[in-house]
Design an enzyme around this catalytic site. Structure first.
Site, PDB file in Angstrom:
ATOM      1  N   GLU A 351       9.193   9.970  -8.921  1.00 20.48           N
ATOM      2  CA  GLU A 351      10.360   9.535  -9.691  1.00 20.48           C
ATOM      3  C   GLU A 351      10.612  10.489 -10.858  1.00 20.48           C
ATOM      4  O   GLU A 351      11.754  10.701 -11.261  1.00 20.48           O
ATOM      5  CB  GLU A 351      10.167   8.105 -10.205  1.00 20.48           C
ATOM      6  CG  GLU A 351      11.442   7.496 -10.752  1.00 20.48           C
ATOM      7  CD  GLU A 351      11.303   6.021 -11.122  1.00 20.48           C
ATOM      8  OE1 GLU A 351      12.338   5.355 -11.260  1.00 20.48           O
ATOM      9  OE2 GLU A 351      10.159   5.541 -11.277  1.00 20.48           O
ATOM     10  N   HIS A 382     -11.138   8.308   8.881  1.00 27.50           N
ATOM     11  CA  HIS A 382     -11.007   7.904  10.285  1.00 27.50           C
ATOM     12  C   HIS A 382      -9.537   7.827  10.687  1.00 27.50           C
ATOM     13  O   HIS A 382      -9.198   7.174  11.675  1.00 27.50           O
ATOM     14  CB  HIS A 382     -11.711   6.561  10.501  1.00 27.50           C
ATOM     15  CG  HIS A 382     -13.173   6.623  10.189  1.00 27.50           C
ATOM     16  ND1 HIS A 382     -14.128   6.940  11.133  1.00 27.50           N
ATOM     17  CD2 HIS A 382     -13.850   6.448   9.023  1.00 27.50           C
ATOM     18  CE1 HIS A 382     -15.324   6.941  10.571  1.00 27.50           C
ATOM     19  NE2 HIS A 382     -15.180   6.640   9.287  1.00 27.50           N
ATOM     20  N   LYS A 510      20.860   1.540  -7.029  1.00 26.99           N
ATOM     21  CA  LYS A 510      21.213   0.231  -7.595  1.00 26.99           C
ATOM     22  C   LYS A 510      22.718  -0.004  -7.504  1.00 26.99           C
ATOM     23  O   LYS A 510      23.180  -1.086  -7.120  1.00 26.99           O
ATOM     24  CB  LYS A 510      20.781   0.159  -9.066  1.00 26.99           C
ATOM     25  CG  LYS A 510      19.287   0.138  -9.314  1.00 26.99           C
ATOM     26  CD  LYS A 510      19.039   0.090 -10.822  1.00 26.99           C
ATOM     27  CE  LYS A 510      17.571   0.184 -11.164  1.00 26.99           C
ATOM     28  NZ  LYS A 510      17.339   0.201 -12.628  1.00 26.99           N
TER      29      LYS A 510
END
Length: 545
Positions: A351, A382, A510
């Site tokens: 960000e 793994h 937004k």
């Protein structure tokens, strides 16, 4: 082209970086490499010897930092200069962990007294909840805290609380809600008792869509459990700048904690946004967290760049992103309590430095913020470690581990440490074809198969990594560790000449989300968006495929 890529040092790094020998050879050439390429500060120890650098590389990197006027930029941040030029704001999260005797000026006033007053207010509130003095509407003490926020108001408190689990007050639990998906809050509330639940709502404006929606739903649930509007003040507190909206909601003005414009969300856990942390671990431990960060602030501000831990880590990241083509950076935590740190550092770095124009609006002609990802050791060994060892992408790695465990059980920690160190060795050293073939010499494989299998077992090595150690994970060492990565992020942005403290991409998301919400709630199909978005909205309005 930008001035950065035209600098003599930049061009020298381009040439030099392609000429370094394999790290195996660098270690063979210099028996003192570990001692010369490690640094200790603030309870942390950084081994950066397993990087594609020699003395000349480091000299060039530090020259690049000096050309970028890094020291002056560090001073400007600590002094409260307006370095967030797009929003005309100071950047003073460091003031949140300052000492009461300091003077730090923002907007013409010393902000330290206000910070100290807020900490004192937090301490009083935390003490009353932890002691059981704070009672719910039926006279019962608080047992559960629900923290409602989004972004930095959510991730920082959650990850730090998770990391400090050994320090939690017995009898208190905390549940974190961020996503506007109703499932998140419904699952959290399912097993809670309204009589003993405290909600902490964090939103600077008291109008952040996700946070307000979740808080209103929490209030509906609370009232639906038999409580009344006048009981809200005993169960809801806020961290916000909008006292009016919070009191209209039903909160007591005495239980509203401030936020300031000079603190960005992803740097806010040190403020009253950290109230859920303090409620869980107590104010003494929260203060220790601040103190660890303050120690790193002092190290960052006062230490020459050649021995400066955040600067070293940042310049290594610049090296790989801009001169070796690395597009991502992996964070590997060898401690279960630190399993959330990769997500926190992901937000912090991406960000902040996911930018494509310089401070003066010039398009960059170089890579900026990498993709930050990672996970918990030894689980990753793994899974995605395979790509680190034998994939075609160069992915620098940070290994983080405490020397002592909070849960010393048998040989668990010895095995954890051996895996951590073994991975760094394997990434650096690799395995040659001759070594692989020699390992197969006594195997039962057919002689004709051995060369083929050996080829598949080759690992080129020369994969860079840092190893960060601490004696034990404590509030103080955690504070220093997080501040280390904050300052590392700042240094990268300073080199790249970008603003690490705004987030216009987040803001656009937004804005468009609100536009789409209007179309979803309309009484007719969407027609004024793009073709794909219109179709998706209308499909959603139908409620089925």
């Amino acid at each position: 082209m930008t001035t950065l890529t035209q600098s003599t040092t930049w061009k020298a790094l381009q040439t030099h970086s392609s000429q370094l020998p394999h790290m195996r050879e660098l270690f063979a050439q210099n028996p003192q490499r570990f001692e010369q390429m490690s640094v200790a500060a603030c309870g942390l120890f950084l081994d950066y010897s397993k990087n594609r650098v020699n003395d000349e590389t480091l000299k060039l990197l530090f020259s690049l930092a000096k050309e970028a006027k890094l020291s002056e930029k560090i001073t400007a941040m600590f002094n409260g200069d307006v370095i967030n030029n797009t929003e005309q704001r100071s950047v003073l999260h460091t003031a949140l962990r300052s000492k009461a005797t300091q003077t730090i000026i923002a907007e013409g006033a010393n902000i330290v007294p206000e910070v100290q007053q807020t900490l004192a207010k937090m301490a009083k509130f935390v003490g009353s909840v932890q002691s059981g003095e704070w009672k719910g509407y039926t006279g019962k003490a608080i047992t559960d805290i629900v923290s409602i926020g989004i972004g930095g108001s959510f991730l920082g408190p959650k990850i730090v609380s998770q990391a400090l689990r050994p320090y939690w007050q017995e009898g208190l639990n905390c549940h974190f809600v961020a996503n506007v998906d109703a499932t998140s809050i419904c699952e959290k509330l399912k097993n809670l008792n309204a009589e003993t639940t405290l909600f902490v709502m964090s939103s600077k404006s008291f109008s952040t869509q996700e946070t307000l929606t979740n808080t209103l739903s929490a209030k509906d649930w609370f009232l639906g459990q038999g409580a009344s509007q006048q009981d809200v003040a005993k169960h809801f507190v806020a961290v916000t700048s909008n006292v009016t909206k919070a009191t209209e909601f039903g909160m007591d003005a005495n239980n509203i904690f401030p936020m300031w414009d000079w603190v960005g969300g992803r740097y806010s856990l040190w403020s009253a946004i950290g109230l859920p942390i303090a409620l869980l671990v107590g104010m003494d431990n929260f203060t220790a967290l601040l103190d660890g960060a303050h120690q790193m602030d002092q190290h960052f501000a006062d230490t020459p760049i050649e021995q400066n831990m955040p600067v070293i880590m940042a310049m290594l990241s610049v090296l790989y992103g801009n001169f070796h083509g690395a597009q991502s950076h992996v964070i590997l935590t060898y401690d279960h309590y630190l399993r959330g740190l990769p997500a926190y550092f992901q937000q912090l770095d991406m960000e902040s430095n996911g930018k494509s124009v310089t401070l003066d609006g010039t398009d960059v002609d170089y890579s900026t913020g990498p993709v930050i990802w990672g996970g918990e050791g030894t689980n990753g060994q793994h899974a995605y470690h395979q790509l680190l060892h034998q994939g075609t992408a160069l992915i620098p790695a940070d290994f983080i581990m405490p020397l002592q465990s909070h849960n010393p059980l048998g040989e668990h920690h010895d095995q954890l440490a051996s895996n951590c160190f073994g991975q760094t060795q394997a990434l650096m050293q690799g395995r040659t074809y001759d070594e692989a073939l020699a390992e197969l010499s006594n195997s039962k494989l057919d002689e004709q198969q051995k060369p083929l299998i050996a080829k598949h077992k080759v690992m080129v090595g020369n994969k860079p990594s840092n190893t960060l150690l601490m004696d034990k994970l404590t509030p103080t060492t955690l504070g220093a560790l997080i501040a280390l990565y904050e300052h590392r992020t700042f240094v990268q942005g300073a080199i790249w000449q970008i603003n690490s403290f705004d987030q216009w991409g987040v803001e656009l998301g937004k804005q468009l989300g609100n536009d789409v919400l209007e179309r979803i709630g309309a009484d007719h199909d969407a027609t004024d968006l793009d073709g794909s978005s219109n179709a998706l909205v209308n499909l959603y309005r139908k409620g089925k495929l």
